[in-house]
Design a protein around this motif. Structure first.
Motif, short mmCIF file in Angstrom:
data_model
loop_
_atom_site.label_atom_id
_atom_site.label_comp_id
_atom_site.label_asym_id
_atom_site.label_seq_id
_atom_site.Cartn_x
_atom_site.Cartn_y
_atom_site.Cartn_z
N ALA A 169 2.35 5.37 4.57
CA ALA A 169 1.97 4.49 5.68
C ALA A 169 1.19 3.30 5.16
CB ALA A 169 1.14 5.27 6.70
N ALA A 170 0.26 3.55 4.26
CA ALA A 170 -0.54 2.46 3.70
C ALA A 170 0.37 1.50 2.92
CB ALA A 170 -1.63 3.02 2.80
N ARG A 223 5.66 -10.70 13.08
CA ARG A 223 4.93 -9.45 12.84
C ARG A 223 5.24 -8.89 11.45
NH1 ARG A 223 6.66 -4.94 16.83
NH2 ARG A 223 8.47 -4.93 15.46
N LEU A 249 -0.25 -6.81 15.02
CA LEU A 249 -0.39 -5.35 15.01
C LEU A 249 -0.56 -4.72 13.61
CD1 LEU A 249 -0.45 -2.84 16.84
CD2 LEU A 249 2.01 -2.64 16.50
N PRO A 250 0.26 -5.11 12.61
CA PRO A 250 0.09 -4.45 11.29
C PRO A 250 -1.30 -4.68 10.70
CG PRO A 250 2.18 -5.61 11.41
CD PRO A 250 1.40 -6.03 12.62
N ARG A 299 3.64 0.96 3.41
CA ARG A 299 4.42 0.20 4.39
C ARG A 299 3.60 -0.93 4.99
NH1 ARG A 299 6.00 5.48 6.28
NH2 ARG A 299 4.44 5.44 7.93
N GLY A 300 2.35 -0.59 5.33
CA GLY A 300 1.50 -1.56 6.01
C GLY A 300 1.24 -2.79 5.16
N VAL A 357 -4.09 -4.70 12.23
CA VAL A 357 -5.05 -3.77 12.84
C VAL A 357 -5.22 -2.56 11.93
CG1 VAL A 357 -5.37 -2.16 14.77
CG2 VAL A 357 -4.59 -4.50 15.20
N TYR A 358 -4.11 -2.13 11.32
CA TYR A 358 -4.15 -0.91 10.51
C TYR A 358 -4.53 -1.16 9.06
CZ TYR A 358 -2.12 1.22 14.61
OH TYR A 358 -1.91 1.67 15.87
N PHE A 414 9.08 -4.96 8.64
CA PHE A 414 10.32 -4.48 9.28
C PHE A 414 10.75 -5.39 10.42
CE2 PHE A 414 8.51 -0.59 7.54
CZ PHE A 414 9.61 0.05 7.01
N PRO A 430 2.53 11.37 3.34
CA PRO A 430 2.81 10.53 4.51
C PRO A 430 1.82 9.38 4.72
CG PRO A 430 3.16 12.81 5.08
CD PRO A 430 2.63 12.80 3.67
N ASP A 431 0.52 9.66 4.55
CA ASP A 431 -0.46 8.60 4.79
C ASP A 431 -0.42 7.53 3.70
OD1 ASP A 431 -1.28 9.50 7.19
OD2 ASP A 431 -3.18 10.38 6.50
N LEU A 450 9.80 4.72 4.69
CA LEU A 450 9.75 5.54 5.89
C LEU A 450 10.19 6.97 5.58
CD1 LEU A 450 11.32 3.01 8.41
CD2 LEU A 450 9.02 3.95 8.58
#
Lengths: 410, 227
Positions: free
Chosen positions: B82-83, B158, B110-111, B85-86, B113-114, B91, B78-79, B58
């Protein structure tokens, strides 16, 4: 995240705050419906005017004795000496840029056929009248200049007169008695409808001007071969201003008007007059559309406001989404789609209300309304654009949030 | 061979607060192997949350190197973070952070979806994870219809749904009563037993006692690392 899933997420979020979503889109609804009503009314009005021009003949000059009918009215039409057939001939032979020219005089007469009678207006005209007024028979034929020269007993009748005298049967070839003169019906004029001042333009008969003058009306006006009005159609390739000026010069000479003295006749271009009025109305239309556009703008600002509230309120949600792998573009698109869906829905509702409103105005006053599909497309497109334009800043701001701070947001 | 899952050297993190600089981390070096169960402890302001944010991708270090699951994080954009983390990190938060008015199964999914997984597979995987945490009967419940313990189970489902390399839990029992806390910690114990690497931030010693290794932070440094 694909588009379909994103739209579903947006719809869910909007449904959760149904009342707020509805209020937020209200501005867009009002803006779009206002645009549609305004454009439809303006479009309808200008179409009505176009039709009026067409029914009159688009490039038609009207020459009358008396001073200008539209400027300061001094003598008034008809107070000066009548024009005559020689004036018509002079215009035809000496002025360039005239496609057709005809004199007109008229009176009232009684028409009798098979025991039915009907009293109405009879117009005596020259053979080029039909071309000048752009008005032709729907059956039969119009008359020739030879028939005008010889004072032939031929007549053309309008649709209303045909209906009154003959009902459903064909009048062409029948003999009708006009006053005391039997005349052969050679054609029926096409329907023209009501004039802009509510007169039935089909309740009329047309005959050679010589026949009407000598056999039917028999006026003694103190002028040989008198003509009340001359109609001249300007050639499409000619300059109407120039032709008008040439006609004025010629008429001044023919009517012996000294330099500096006022004209005792007028040359009016009705098409131009109507066009000028039309222009005023379309300028008004632009103003109305601009006012409607401003309300759409205000609606857009409302959307931006609500999206800013929404993104602030959902800061933790944004933080969470970022934490579980959402990229900045995913967040931005989510809120952008929300605002577009909001505006698009508002646009659809506004479109329906706008069409309903336009139809209502039409029913109120028989006001002509013209709803064009392109207007609907523009309204919907504009609302989607408002959604993107005013949704972008809040969505962009949301996508730039720091996930740690966003998750900690209370 | 027991290569480190998390490998960091001389991690520092400096926040600028107006004129002042806050040194949240002052040169932290630590290795955590796959399958470990680590408790991160320390008083507030000790740097433990900063450290957790760092290994959760993060946040990025001001200096030092940070390698997780074979990838260097310190230079990621940042992106890219994000990828990362996903796919690699799950978390669990103190406040659960579930989406309101959204069914448990959609929260758990939810995770996915991304990470571009199809709707049917998302549903299948979220269902499996909800069953694993004992919520097979409540998949369509909204968070408001669930108890705190049940909400935290949804959050754990999740966190697991993407098969992450690390499960990061930040005070996961902080908002729960002691009995429910115990149930949640048993889920963690079971997960670790099955091979999941768990890093748990807490300031409660009896929660930390569930972990097999305790790392204690103070003033931005590790002052104790015991197994």
């Amino acid at each position: 995240m694909n588009l379909f899933a994103a739209i579903r997420v947006a719809l869910t979020a909007l449904r959760v705050n149904a009342l707020r979503s509805a209020l937020a889109m209200l501005g867009v609804v009002i803006g779009v419906s206002a645009v549609i009503v305004m454009v439809s009314v303006t479009e309808g009005a200008s179409n009505a005017i176009e039709e009026q021009i067409a029914s009159f003949g688009a490039n038609l000059l009207i020459i009358r004795p008396g001073s200008s009918a539209f400027g300061g009215r001094r003598g008034g039409a008809g107070t000066a000496t009548f024009m005559n057939d020689e004036d018509v001939e002079a215009l035809r032979n000496e002025i360039d840029g005239i496609a057709a020219v005809s004199g007109e005089m008229f009176g009232t007469s009684t028409f009798v056929a098979d025991g039915v009678n009907w009293t109405t207006r009879i117009q005596g005209v020259h053979a080029e009248y039909f071309e000048a007024r752009d008005w032709f028979p729907s059956s039969g034929r119009s008359f020739y200049s030879e028939e005008v020269n010889s004072g032939a007993r031929v007549i053309l009748i309008g649709q209303t007169l045909a209906q009154e005298l003959y009902g459903a049967s064909d009048p062409v070839g029948q003999i009708v008695r006009v006053g005391t003169t039997p005349m052969e019906i050679i054609g029926v004029m096409s329907a023209k409808g009501e004039s802009s001042w509510g007169q039935d333009q089909d309740d009329v008969a047309l005959a050679p001007i010589t026949t009407v003058r000598d056999r039917i009306l028999g006026y003694d006006l103190g002028v040989r071969d008198p003509v009340f009005t001359i109609y001249a159609e300007i050639d499409a390739s000619a300059d109407p201003g120039l032709v008008t000026a040439d006609i004025e010069d010629l008429m001044r000479i023919r009517r012996n008007i000294q330099p500096g003295a006022e004209d005792d006749f007028s040359v009016n271009n009705l098409g131009e007059f109507i066009r000028a009025r039309n222009e005023t109305e379309s300028q008004l239309g632009v103003l109305l559309a601009a006012a409607a556009g401003i309300s759409l703008l205000v609606g857009g600002i409302g959307i931006m406001n609500i999206m800013l509230v929404s993104t602030t309120e959902r800061t933790r949600e944004i933080g969470l989404r970022l934490a579980v792998g959402a990229k900045r573009a995913d967040i931005r698109n989510q809120f952008l789609i929300e605002s577009v869906v909001l505006c698009f829905t508002g646009g659809l509702v506004g479109l329906l209300i706008g069409i309903g409103g336009a139809a209502y105005i039409e029913s109120l006053d028989q006001f002509p309304i013209e709803i064009q599909p392109s207007v609907a497309l523009i309204a919907i497109g504009a609302s989607a654009f408002v959604g993107i334009f005013f949704g972008f800043y809040p969505a962009h701001r949301a996508s730039r949030l720091d996930p740690i701070e966003a998750l900690r947001f209370e | 061979m027991t290569a480190s899952l998390i490998h960091c050297r001389n991690l520092t993190r400096i926040y600028k607060m107006g004129e002042n600089e806050v040194h949240a981390l002052r040169g932290v070096s630590v290795d955590i192997r796959r399958g470990e169960y680590v408790a991160i402890m320390g008083p507030s302001g000790s740097g433990k949350s900063t450290f957790m944010n760092m290994i959760g991708a993060l946040d990025r270090p001001t200096s030092g190197t940070l390698e997780i699951d074979g990838e260097r994080l310190e230079a990621m954009k940042p992106d890219e973070l994000a990828a990362f983390r996903g796919k690699r990190v799950g978390f669990v938060f103190q406040q659960f952070n579930l989406l309101p008015r959204t069914a448990a199964i959609d929260n758990a999914a939810l995770p996915l979806v991304y990470s571009g997984i199809s709707a049917s597979e998302r549903k299948q995987r979220a269902e499996a994870r909800l069953r694993q945490v004992g919520l097979g009967e409540r998949m369509d419940h909204h968070p408001s219809q669930l108890s705190g313990g049940q909400q935290q189970r949804v959050a754990i489902a999740r966190a697991l749904v993407n098969d992450p390399a690390i499960l990061l839990a930040d005070e996961p029992t902080g908002a729960l009563d002691s009995q429910t806390s115990e149930e949640i910690l048993q889920i963690f114990d079971q997960l670790n037993h099955d091979g999941m690497t768990i890093i748990l931030v807490t300031h409660e010693p009896d929660v930390a006692a569930h972990a097999k290794r305790q790392i204690v932070f103070r003033d931005g440094e590790i002052v104790e690392d015991r197994t």
